[in-house]
Each structure stands twice: as structure tokens, then as C-alpha cells.
Design an enzyme around this catalytic site. Sequence first.
Site, PDB file in Angstrom:
ATOM      1  N   ASP A 143       0.804  -1.201   0.280  1.00 46.62           N
ATOM      2  CA  ASP A 143       0.281   0.254  -0.114  1.00 46.62           C
ATOM      3  C   ASP A 143       0.747   1.156  -0.187  1.00 46.62           C
ATOM      4  O   ASP A 143       1.565   1.374   1.106  1.00 46.62           O
ATOM      5  CB  ASP A 143      -1.188   0.200   1.410  1.00 46.62           C
ATOM      6  CG  ASP A 143      -1.359   1.209   1.410  1.00 46.62           C
ATOM      7  OD1 ASP A 143      -1.605   2.155   0.638  1.00 46.62           O
ATOM      8  OD2 ASP A 143      -2.289   1.053   2.112  1.00 46.62           O
ATOM      9  N   LEU A 144       1.011   1.980  -0.591  1.00 47.51           N
ATOM     10  CA  LEU A 144       1.991   3.059  -1.077  1.00 47.51           C
ATOM     11  C   LEU A 144       0.763   4.661  -1.090  1.00 47.51           C
ATOM     12  O   LEU A 144      -0.017   4.420  -1.785  1.00 47.51           O
ATOM     13  CB  LEU A 144       2.467   3.189  -2.876  1.00 47.51           C
ATOM     14  CG  LEU A 144       3.049   1.984  -3.332  1.00 47.51           C
ATOM     15  CD1 LEU A 144       4.005   2.364  -4.669  1.00 47.51           C
ATOM     16  CD2 LEU A 144       4.294   1.388  -2.101  1.00 47.51           C
ATOM     17  N   LYS A 554     -32.152 -13.668  32.894  1.00 49.84           N
ATOM     18  CA  LYS A 554     -31.124 -12.682  32.597  1.00 49.84           C
ATOM     19  C   LYS A 554     -30.677 -12.435  34.054  1.00 49.84           C
ATOM     20  O   LYS A 554     -31.622 -11.597  34.276  1.00 49.84           O
ATOM     21  CB  LYS A 554     -30.663 -12.505  31.717  1.00 49.84           C
ATOM     22  CG  LYS A 554     -29.007 -12.527  31.613  1.00 49.84           C
ATOM     23  CD  LYS A 554     -29.357 -11.338  30.203  1.00 49.84           C
ATOM     24  CE  LYS A 554     -26.847 -11.662  29.816  1.00 49.84           C
ATOM     25  NZ  LYS A 554     -26.818 -11.237  31.213  1.00 49.84           N
ATOM     26  N   GLU A 699     -33.014  -8.383  33.903  1.00 50.97           N
ATOM     27  CA  GLU A 699     -31.550  -7.508  32.374  1.00 50.97           C
ATOM     28  C   GLU A 699     -32.132  -7.646  30.986  1.00 50.97           C
ATOM     29  O   GLU A 699     -32.147  -7.004  30.429  1.00 50.97           O
ATOM     30  CB  GLU A 699     -30.556  -8.143  33.086  1.00 50.97           C
ATOM     31  CG  GLU A 699     -29.266  -7.584  32.007  1.00 50.97           C
ATOM     32  CD  GLU A 699     -28.426  -7.920  32.788  1.00 50.97           C
ATOM     33  OE1 GLU A 699     -26.791  -8.015  31.743  1.00 50.97           O
ATOM     34  OE2 GLU A 699     -27.962  -8.974  33.406  1.00 50.97           O
TER      35      GLU A 699
END
Length: 845
Positions: A143-144, A554, A699
Site C-alpha cells: 500500500d503506497l 437473565k 436485565e
Amino acid sequence: MAGAKERVRVAGRELTLTNLDKIIYPETGTTKADVLAYYAAVAPVLIPAAANRPATRKRWVNGVGTAAEPGEVFFQKNLEDSAPGWLPRAAITHKDRTIYYPLVNDPATLTWFGQINSLEIHVPQWQVDSHGNQLNPDRLVLDLDPGEGAGLAECVEVALLARTILQDVGLETVPVTSGSKGIHLYAGLDGSQTSDQISAFARELARALEADHPDLAVSDMKKTLRTGKVLVDWSQNNAAKTTIVPYSLRGRPTPMVAAPRTWREISSPNLRQLDYQAVMRRVKEGKDPFAAVEHGGGHPGGTEQVTHDGGAHQRLERYRSMRDPDATPEPFSGAPGGGNTFVIQEHHASRLHFDFRLEHEGVLVSWALPKGVPESGGKNHLAVQTEDHPLDYATFEGTIPKGQYGAGQVTIWDHGTYELEKWINGREVIATLTGSEGGGLGGTKKFALIHTGRGRGPDAEGQWLIHLMDKDHHTFHPRRTHAGDGPDADAPDGDAAEGDEVAADAAASGGKAEQEPAAKTPAPPLRAEDFSPMMATAGTAADLQGSDWKFELKWDGVRALVVADDARVRIISRNGNDVTGTYPELTERSCWPEGPFIADGEIFAVGPSGKPDFGVLQGRMKLTRPGDVAKARAAIPVRLMLFDLLADAGQDLRRLPFAKRRERLEQFYRPSDCPVELSPVLDEKIEHILESARELGLEGVMAKRTDSRYVSGQRTRTWIKIKLEQTQEVVVGGWRPGKGGRQGSVGSLLVGIPDAGKLRYVGRVGSGFSTRELAELRQKVDKLARKTPPFEDVPREDAADARWVTPRLVGEVTFGEWTGSGKLRHPVWRGWRLDKDAEDVVAES
């Protein structure tokens, strides 16, 4: 595509395209319809450049915006849950998680990308094979990138110098104007070297350019060194790095393209970056300079040219190494196929079996079926994946001579075409096969193949199950092989051994031998250190379609394994720490059944509102001294909610499906006055459960597939956590001093998430801390002080007065949403996660 919505068929797939008149590039008025038309036009040249490479995407959902006001962008790796099942994908296991990447292998996938505004497509320099394995890189890239004061002309100068060096080692190159500022330089490789070897070669090449042309090229990424020069970025050859695929659009203010060019064009003084209209014209005229990379390759240091066969040359290497072309009539050419052919061959080798082969990614992906093709959905047959075969094997019939691999008679049992519903390399395949008239299938049949996770040795492809899917059921539930399964499950020992004998046919006939079946040995005693919690994947109710799920609430606490022997009970946190002393009320031996066991659950504390409160639990999590724990027990009592049983009476239960583990857990648990409860399993509709959880202020909900095995230490999609508010675990990497009332303390924490071996900055959090936490916070961060930031990309305004710390502390925040640049919007501190290490943290969404 003039309308705002349209139903189209692309490469045999039905897609609905919406908002076709939406402006994606405001500065040019380019619409979504224009983007879709572009990707349709360049599909024949883009797909060969991207095929079989895990694709990372950059999405601009609301358009790219303007130079003055850029649009929000999402950097996306994991394939979203709304993706169609037919979309090709690969499961890549990283250090802390498995990511399902899309593969850009067909025009329908490109169209789907355009529909969801995935404008930029980035891929690595390597492919995956049909078994889900990462291959060696088949191309090199430089990659230049021009620094300030340099431009495209300087990039051309460096590109020409690099071309000469690469030609000297036998590599021909193709330049690609990047669509941004610079040039990408590609060379095809023969796949004989690893990513590390190619990276090392590219690094030395970059350093050589810098040494020979110090006023023009630089190999160090520091911006201060790049002024007036071109950075030769060699790092994109690292296996973990990606580069924008040739012919991809860019998310620039105008629709520019990473455009392959000829060397004559590169040398022109009028060279410029190309937009999508110019590239469409070139493709229409038949120009595809990048084909030279896809169809030819070499080895750094040699001049030998290697002809590619659609990328299949590496995948057929094992097939060819096992056979002598002068001694067997089997085909070796790798001739092209039709794209969706299948063949099932009856193979009378040392033992009769059937070979099930599907054309995919330029080869015939193959399985040996020791018990033949299943004739009903009531029984799953073993399938042993073997080496990929060339496509012209689909018409092969004949006798493989004695002494050759697989010696015996091969006849075609049925052949035809198939329609693919799902293919995850090395994991799962669902396809509908339409056989020939009079063939063994008897018409059209739908099959699912799924990997069982079993296999031996570096060359073992592992064991799969093949299932004939009923017309009314579209999901395959593999029956796990364990004691107590009914007669419709394959025998765990007999079938596995028979499958191994199929793989070892060559040894029986004098050819190259596969590994012999291992002798049965007694199971080793269970060790607690071999057990760790299985983790769930964040999702939504939409992820639960097509499978049998059970639901639990949960619990807002911390995960714990309960490990017991005859004498004592220990509590082990998720990160493997023994926290028995912190929760002594949970470890009284009389609270638990006799004998050794390992159970999984959640420790939580109830807050003033009567619901689990993670903030309250913080007052217990940090305590280790017996005196402190004794005082806190009365003020902050804790409970343990049990939800899984991993081992009992010396028997490892993890291979049992969840439904059977749950039965064992219910038999194991006994109600008592101890603070241990059994997590209820809910049988209602998920929508009703979520509504109840929301009303109760909980939750969220855990969804578990009834057939899910317990996979220690891994995050799976057979457990889905559906949260009612967004939370995210974060790693602290810095802090900013407080002002006003927080003078001398911490004003905000700078936090991140591990990503590909680095810490990605996701924002700062300054609210939600208790007075007690603020008092402790300064002491915590001062102990971990360091001079340099652990992040790479902290915005200047956030880093202005920041103090940096070693990234070890893990916390949790709530937040509104992710911004387009990948930051947390309005994060609020929830508390420390002492049960987790920094490397355990993953992006939840």
C-alpha cells in the site's frame, strides 16, 4: 431500478431492493440504484478478486455525507443475523470468539451488500478452503500511501521502483489506484509460503526502498517521518490485516473506486483516481488488468510461473498428493464445472460406502457415507469429510487399480444439480439436490450436513452428520451421540470406527494410508481446571427462528462454577479465580448433594427495589478478607441461581444436549434453606417473556437451544442473550483528571475493546460512579500508570489531558447506541467486572 422498491432475481436468488432513489453520495447525487447497478456491472471482475476471502465491510447506512459533514460509518465483520441463509460465509475462530464472515462469491451477495449500503469491501490476502481452513496467501500487496506534501506522482515513482525489485524475484505486478490518495501494488503468489513469510519479505522490500531512496520512500508509519514521502505499507500482508478489494467503491465524498490499472496508464502524466462510471466503462470494454494477479502467481525468489485453477490449486493439492496419475484412471485436470453440480458415487473399496460430492468454490467438496444416504429424517448418518476432488470427478466411473488409494469399483448412484440454502465452510451445509431420472435419490431431496466437532490428527477432516430434512422442517437438529440416546442416533463407537475405515481404505489396498483408528482407552478422571463457562452471543428474538428453544430470565450478577468433591465446595469465577472466600454462604457442604460435581450458575444480590442489582453486588465482589466478608454478609446477602450441570458423580455431562442436562440438573437440585435456587425454565412465547422481564425491571432473557451441547470457554450461537438495555464490557486504558467537585479525582475513564490483538478506543465514561468508587478509582489507576496510550486511535480532544494506564481493569457500562465511528453514545458506568480478564472482553453488538 427507477422505482423506490423492486423485487429482483440475481444469480437464482430472490431479493427485495428498497429505497432505490435514496442519495448515497450527495455531492454527485449518486443513488442506491446507481450503486447496485455498478456492483452488478463489475461483478464478473470483482468476484474473482474477492472470492473465498472473509469480507469485512464498511457501511454508510444514511449515505457517505459530504466533505464538510461526513456520514456515519459502521465497520462490520460479523455477518448480521438478518443475512439470508444462502449467503456464503466462513467461520473464523479468533483468540476470543468466532466470527462469521461473508464471502463475496456470487452476484447475489454483491447485490445484498449494496442493498444494506455496504459500500467498501475489505479482504485479506488469503482464502479459506471448503473445510473452513485458512490457506497460505496467494497474493502480495504493498500500500503506497503519500504523506503530507506528496501525491499520486510520488506514489507512481515508488511503484515503478518496487515493480523492478519484484520482477527481479520473478513476480509480475498489477497497480491499483486506491480510490483515495495512493496506489496498491499486487503480485500473484503460488501459495507455497505462509503469511508470516510473505510479511517478512514485504517488510524487507519496503526497507530496501527506504534505504535506497530515503528522500522518497519510508517504511515507518509514524506521521512525523512521512512528510513529503510515500509510506510503503507492507503490513497488510499480515494474516490479520485486510485491504480494500479491487473494484470496490470507496466511502469518499464522491463515488471513487479501487481501480486496477495498466502500467502504461500508471506512467501517464495525466493519471488520476477513477470514479465508478469510468470503471464501469472500462469493464464494459473488457478491461480487467487484475486478472493477471488472479490467473498467475509465483514464488518470491524464483521465476517459475504457476497457473491458477480458480484458486482450487491449493485445495486439490492433497487429492493429487495421494494419487499417481500414471497408475489410476481418476481425473487430475481440475476442469471447470457448472457451479452447482452434485454427484453421489457408490464406491466398492475395501468396504462399500457412498461418496457424497457437492461442487463448491471450484472443487467437489466430498464426504464418505459409511452407511449410505439416509432414506428418512428419523436417522442421521455419519459423514466423514475427505479431501476435495476435481470437478471432472463428477462424471467419473471406473475401477481404481489395486494398490492405489481407494482401490475398487466406482459407479455413479445419482447426479444432477443442487440449490444451496446455507454453506458455512467446515461447519454446516444445507442444500436441495435434484437428481437424474432413475437415479438413486428418486427425485428432489433436501439434506443438511453439520460438523460434530470430532476429528483426529492434523489430516483428519472431522466427523459430520448427514440428515434428510422433512418437507415441513427446515432446521437440522443433530442428535448427539452419548449414553442414553435412542436408536435413531448413530452409534458413537461403531460408526466412528467404520468411518475411519473408509478413510483408511488405501491402507487396506496397499495405497497411502490414513491414520488408523485409535484404541479405546478408559476416560481420564475429570479435572476442574478443564471446565470453564460457556458463553452466549448477544442477539434478538429474530435469531430464534427455526429451532427449538427454552428460555430463562437473565440474572444481573456474576457467573460462577460450583466445583465440589466429597469434602468441600469451591466457587470459581469466569476468569478462573477461586472466590470461595468471598461467598462462604454458598459453599457449606450441607447445602449440596453428596459426591463430586460441577455446576454452573449466577451469583446475584437483591437491591432495594427487590430485583437483582449489579451495583449492590459490587459491595461483595471486591471483598477477600474474612472479617470484611463476615460484616458484609448481613448487609449484602447473595444468592446463587443454578442453570446447568456439567459433571456429576465423575461423569462429564457436557456432550449431552441441554434438554437432557436440564433433566439431570432438576434431579440433582434439592430445595433447602440455603441461598441456592434453580433457574426456572419458561415455556411461553419469547415476546411475552420479554414483556414480563421488562415489567419486572430485569436485565433480559437467555434463550438456549434444546439440542445445544455445553462448550467450555467458547461463545456460541446456541445460547442467545437478549438484553432489554444495551450493556458493554470495556477495558480501561486511561483517565482524565476531574474538575470542580471531582478535583483531585477521576473525571472520566477512557475505555476500549480488544480487537484483532489491539485495543480499539470506544469512548470515555464519566457518569454513574458512586462516591465510594470515585474515592477508590484514583488509587486503582495510579497503580497501573504508563507513559504511552494503549489505544491507537484516541481523538485529540479526548487525549488532550489524558493519563494512560496498563489495560487490565475491566468494567461494564450501559449506553444508548453505537455511533457511526464505532464509539459508545452516552455511556454510564455500571461497575467493575472483577470476574473477567481484559482479553475476555468482546463487542456485544
